[in-house]
Design an enzyme around this catalytic site. Structure first.
Site, mmCIF file in Angstrom:
data_model
loop_
_atom_site.group_PDB
_atom_site.id
_atom_site.type_symbol
_atom_site.label_atom_id
_atom_site.label_comp_id
_atom_site.label_asym_id
_atom_site.label_seq_id
_atom_site.Cartn_x
_atom_site.Cartn_y
_atom_site.Cartn_z
ATOM 1 N N ASP A 492 -2.042 7.539 1.199
ATOM 2 C CA ASP A 492 -0.792 6.779 1.094
ATOM 3 C C ASP A 492 -0.353 6.546 -0.340
ATOM 4 O OD1 ASP A 492 0.116 6.148 3.667
ATOM 5 O OD2 ASP A 492 -1.466 4.656 3.916
HETATM 6 C C1 BGC Z 1 -3.221 0.968 0.070
HETATM 7 C C2 BGC Z 1 -3.449 1.996 1.126
HETATM 8 C C3 BGC Z 1 -2.661 1.640 2.348
HETATM 9 C C4 BGC Z 1 -1.189 1.476 1.972
HETATM 10 C C5 BGC Z 1 -0.310 1.139 3.149
HETATM 11 C C6 BGC Z 1 -1.756 0.785 -0.197
HETATM 12 O O1 BGC Z 1 -1.565 -0.255 -1.082
HETATM 13 O O2 BGC Z 1 -3.897 1.300 -1.103
HETATM 14 O O3 BGC Z 1 -4.826 2.104 1.421
HETATM 15 O O4 BGC Z 1 -2.799 2.614 3.322
HETATM 16 O O5 BGC Z 1 -1.061 0.490 0.977
HETATM 17 O O6 BGC Z 1 -0.321 -0.182 3.486
HETATM 18 C C1 NOJ Z 2 -5.253 3.165 4.713
HETATM 19 C C2 NOJ Z 2 -4.270 3.631 5.741
HETATM 20 O O1 NOJ Z 2 -4.410 2.867 6.910
HETATM 21 C C3 NOJ Z 2 -4.476 5.080 6.065
HETATM 22 O O2 NOJ Z 2 -3.465 5.505 6.921
HETATM 23 C C4 NOJ Z 2 -4.510 5.909 4.826
HETATM 24 O O3 NOJ Z 2 -4.787 7.230 5.192
HETATM 25 C C5 NOJ Z 2 -5.525 5.404 3.842
HETATM 26 N N1 NOJ Z 2 -5.264 4.024 3.578
HETATM 27 C C6 NOJ Z 2 -5.548 6.188 2.542
HETATM 28 O O4 NOJ Z 2 -4.457 5.894 1.740
#
Ligand code: BGC
Ligand code: NOJ
Length: 821
Positions: A492
């Protein structure tokens, strides 16, 4: 192999495998160590000191009780029981009163938590659970006088109501402070805020005994400027029977409990939720219809009824956990797979990433990619629910094959404020669907008619949804022929089309420019792996022409990765919006990333040239640590608008070179596919909580469940975990351990046996329920191999190959699988 960390010392608890419990022996764990109650719509989060909250289906829109995230002290708000006797006050769950206890233990079990506390001569036990198919938390409190003189204990319950919409409850105070309404009748306190208007539901908190008083107004209970640790009502030993009008409604019962020497008394508290027919809301003007509440209360109004419900819950879990059991020489491996990993899979299946002590339950609903992936940890336990979940997800897909990134469980509609364009999303549905079919043999899921998000009525079946998912990749290729990344892929935080320089912008939703350049090698690997799976589904359903066309796209993508996605020693990660390489030896920072290594190696891209093997060696050399495999190296030390959020994190945390546990199992699987059993097991065990018992202080989070992230080597505290419970790690590590280490792998025609274990394991026993059969499998490894050919015998008869063909078997069967050179 498992290194004792220098910081290791204090243990805060231990496993009791017999009871399927983790027993916590201190109320002062490094973080609140929580458990989940409920498994079908009504859920509660409960910490080892009774903190947490409950909700019905949607933690944002139907929050029953109030909880304060990011509060001081932490873990503020919960189901509290104040006990007062002989001038001393304490808490039956260890908090919020600070009084030191003579005995404390919290037993987190499968769907229940039990708190055993003793102070002076008064012993208490609180058993908290959500009975099956019930919209209520039950808290049974047993109070015993262990002395030889009579005692009077003043007992005060306490919960604080949330005004339903958790987001509004924490923000819209100009309204909230005036809307709260309650009713009290007998021993039940009813919460009816907004019931007079559009809500056809209320909540209640009851106890199955007459009460000596109550409080429903928070400030009256606490007293001005006091906290939960010393409410004035408890100090005085008396309530004022307050009726809340606005402000903050609560529910507190006061019971004066007389206990003869040796006597035990039991109280059953029920915290329930009721929906009412809109025609039938009132039983008198302004008086809510309490019929539903009374029925619910009567189901749990005695300790016998509570015991019967607890027994049902125990059998429910015993049955679920019994579908796959393993007895290997390593008891940590066994307890992880037999108990805690499966349990966590169930929780992530129910809640995706919506409500934990780190996910506030107001932001994200159910993630498209998360929920699809989670099903691989659970399809063997409740396949029908998995089918339903996949079809719910499918219905949030758009007709161009793209997907809403998240949906709200209450409405089952995509979240418009997050939108879509995370280009890895669609293909995860091929994984979940293929895995479901392999588990069940049920191809009918493909024929189910499912709407596209824009539709009112369905015109296409689920197979068509998968085809559009496949084509969404094909239709969105970049300059090198690799898949366009969109807002981000699985990571993400790799936001290549965001270019944000404004701290008020969300990395997740900001997208600038045309987005037609930045490409993802991770999606390429994912496309090859699950694209191949889609081809197989086409073939098996007689769509040979389509299969052939799709096969070509998959082959082309393989070649494209070899040509434009290989960096010499490992797979590249991406091309940015300027067409520059990411995850290359030519970069200063972020030279190598885990995700493309995992996916391209699982897809065996360039296997004939040994690319997958080289990539795995590079992972070991550059990314592996004692605490797990880091996401990337070197960590980004500077913010770059061309990278986005990944470079916003300090080095060693989260997606910036943290050990982001979710992707570690991809490497475990790739190693197992290469036959390197020791590596596979090492990576598996490095992040598995059952193996981390001697680093509890460092690790900080619950030592029975996976956390999302463990700090990497560039951080100030490598090995420190964060964000426990709701993580794709649970499903993936379970999948890796069961399907690739043990190698008990469902396939379209039956169960494949393809282990890759530690050479030192001479034998492993496994039981596996599969499509109506029950297999007792004995893995034998007389020559001390990791992987080899498998000689199968079924009920004493040798068969060729390593597939147990499902159509021949029902009932119980004994399998011997010998690993031979
Ligand atoms: C986090 C991710 C997460 C994304 C969506 C980011 O700040 O680092 O792990 O999936 O937010 O909420
Ligand atoms: C947490 C999110 O829930 C997931 O969808 C994503 O793949 C990972 N973070 C990595 O960014």
């Amino acid at each position: 192999m498992h290194k004792q960390h220098p910081n290791s010392e204090q243990q805060f608890g231990f496993f009791d495998d017999e009871q399927c419990e983790y027993v916590i022996t201190s109320p002062h764990t490094p973080t609140p160590w929580i458990n989940y109650l409920g498994n079908d719509g009504f859920y509660g989060l409960i910490s080892n000191t009774g903190g947490g909250y409950c909700f019905y289906r949607d933690p944002k829109f139907r929050r029953l009780t109030r909880y304060r995230y990011n509060s001081v002290p932490v873990d503020n708000g919960g189901r509290y029981f104040y006990l007062k006797c002989d001038g001393q006050t304490w808490s039956a769950t260890g908090r919020p009163v600070h009084t030191a206890l003579d005995e404390y233990a919290c037993h987190h079990g499968m769907g229940y938590s039990r708190f055993k506390v003793r102070k002076n001569a008064i012993a208490s036990q609180v058993t908290s659970f959500i009975p099956l198919d019930t919209k209520a938390e039950v808290h049974q409190l047993e109070l015993s006088n262990t002395s030889d003189s009579a005692k009077t204990v003043d007992l005060f319950s306490f919960i604080e109501w949330c005004l339903w919409n958790a987001e509004d409850d924490g923000a819209n105070f100009q309204r909230n402070l005036s809307t709260g309404e309650v009713e009290v009748e007998d021993s039940t306190i009813y919460h009816k805020t907004e019931y007079r208007e559009r809500r056809n539901h209320y909540a209640f908190y009851s106890v199955n005994q007459p009460i000596d008083g109550f409080e429903t107004d928070r400030e009256t209970f606490l007293g001005p400027y006091r906290g939960f640790e010393n409410p004035i009502a408890v100090e005085r030993g008396q309530t004022a029977n307050s009726v809340a009008r606005g402000w903050s409604p609560i529910a507190s019962h006061h019971i004066k409990c007389e206990l003869a020497p040796g006597e035990t008394k039991t109280f059953v508290f029920v915290l329930g939720y009721c929906e009412v027919d809109p025609q039938d809301k009132w039983q008198a003007p302004n008086v809510i219809n309490k019929t539903a509440a009374k029925t619910l209360q009567s189901q749990f109004d005695s300790s016998e009824k509570v015991a019967a419900e607890l027994e049902k819950l125990r059998l429910y879990w015993q049955k679920l956990l019994g579908k796959f059991t393993v007895k290997s020489p390593d008891e940590r491996f066994n307890r992880a797979l037999n108990i805690w990993n499966q349990y966590q899979n169930m929780v992530t299946f129910n809640l995706s990433r919506s409500a934990s002590f780190y996910e506030s339950g107001i932001g994200r609903g159910m993630g498209f990619r998360d929920s699809n992936q989670d099903t691989i940890g659970f399809a063997h336990m409740v396949p029908e629910k998995v089918k339903e979940r996949i079809l719910d997800l499918s219905a949030t897909q758009k007709s161009d094959g793209s997907a809403y990134h998240q949906y709200q469980p209450l409405t089952k509609k995509g979240n418009a404020n997050i939108g879509g364009n995370f280009n890895d999303d669609p293909m995860w549905m091929v994984l979940s669907t293929a895995n479901y079919i392999k588990e069940t043999g049920d191809y009918s899921i493909l024929d189910e008619m499912v709407i596209y998000d824009e539709q009112e009525t369905a015109t296409h079946n689920h197979f068509d949804h998968l085809e559009r998912a496949f084509n969404h990749v094909v239709n969105n290729l970049g300059p090198h022929g690799l898949p366009l990344i969109g807002r981000a892929d699985w990571n993400d935080c790799l936001n290549l089309n965001c270019f944000s320089e404004d701290p008020n912008e969300s990395y997740q939703t900001t997208q600038r420019g045309a987005s037609d350049v930045a490409e993802s090698v991770m999606i390429a690997g994912q496309f090859v792996l699950y694209g191949q799976e889609f081809v197989e589904i086409c073939q098996r359903t007689g769509k040979h022409e389509l299969a052939a066309q799709c096969q070509k796209h998959v082959e082309t993508m393989r070649q494209t990765v070899e040509q434009h996605g290989w960096d010499g020693e490992w797979y590249l990660r991406a091309y940015d919006a300027r067409g520059l390489k990411i995850g290359s030896k030519d970069n200063d920072e972020g030279k190598i990333f885990i995700e493309s290594q995992g996916f391209c190696a699982m897809a065996e891209i360039g296997k004939d040239k040994g690319l997958n093997l080289h990539a795995m060696n590079a992972v070991e050399k550059h990314l592996a640590t004692d605490f797990g495999i880091m996401l990337n190296q070197p960590a980004f030390t500077r913010y770059s608008k061309y990278m986005g959020e990944i470079s916003s994190y300090p080095p060693g945390y989260k997606e910036n070179a943290g050990i982001f546990c979710h992707n570690n199992p991809w490497i475990t699987i790739a190693e197992a596919m290469l036959g390197r059993g020791e590596k596979a097991f090492e990576y598996y065990s490095k992040i598995t909580p059952a193996f981390l018992q001697d680093v509890q202080t460092l690790h900080k989070t619950e030592p029975y469940v996976y956390s999302q992230m463990i700090a990497g080597k560039d951080s100030a505290n490598p090995g420190e975990a964060k964000n426990s419970w709701l993580t794709g790690t649970a499903a993936w590590n379970y999948y890796a351990a069961t399907q690739y280490i043990l190698g008990i792998r469902p396939d379209y025609d039956g169960l494949l046996i393809d282990p890759c274990i530690l050479p030192s394991w001479k034998s492993v026993s496994i039981t596996r329920e599969f499509r109506g059969a029950n297999y007792q499998i004995e893995l034998r490894n007389p020559s001390g191999l990791s992987k080899g050919k498998v000689q199968l015998s079924i009920d004493g008869v040798k068969i060729a190959g390593n597939l147990i063909e499902a159509k021949h078997y029902a009932g119980k069967h004994h399998i011997v699988a010998e690993i031979i050179a």
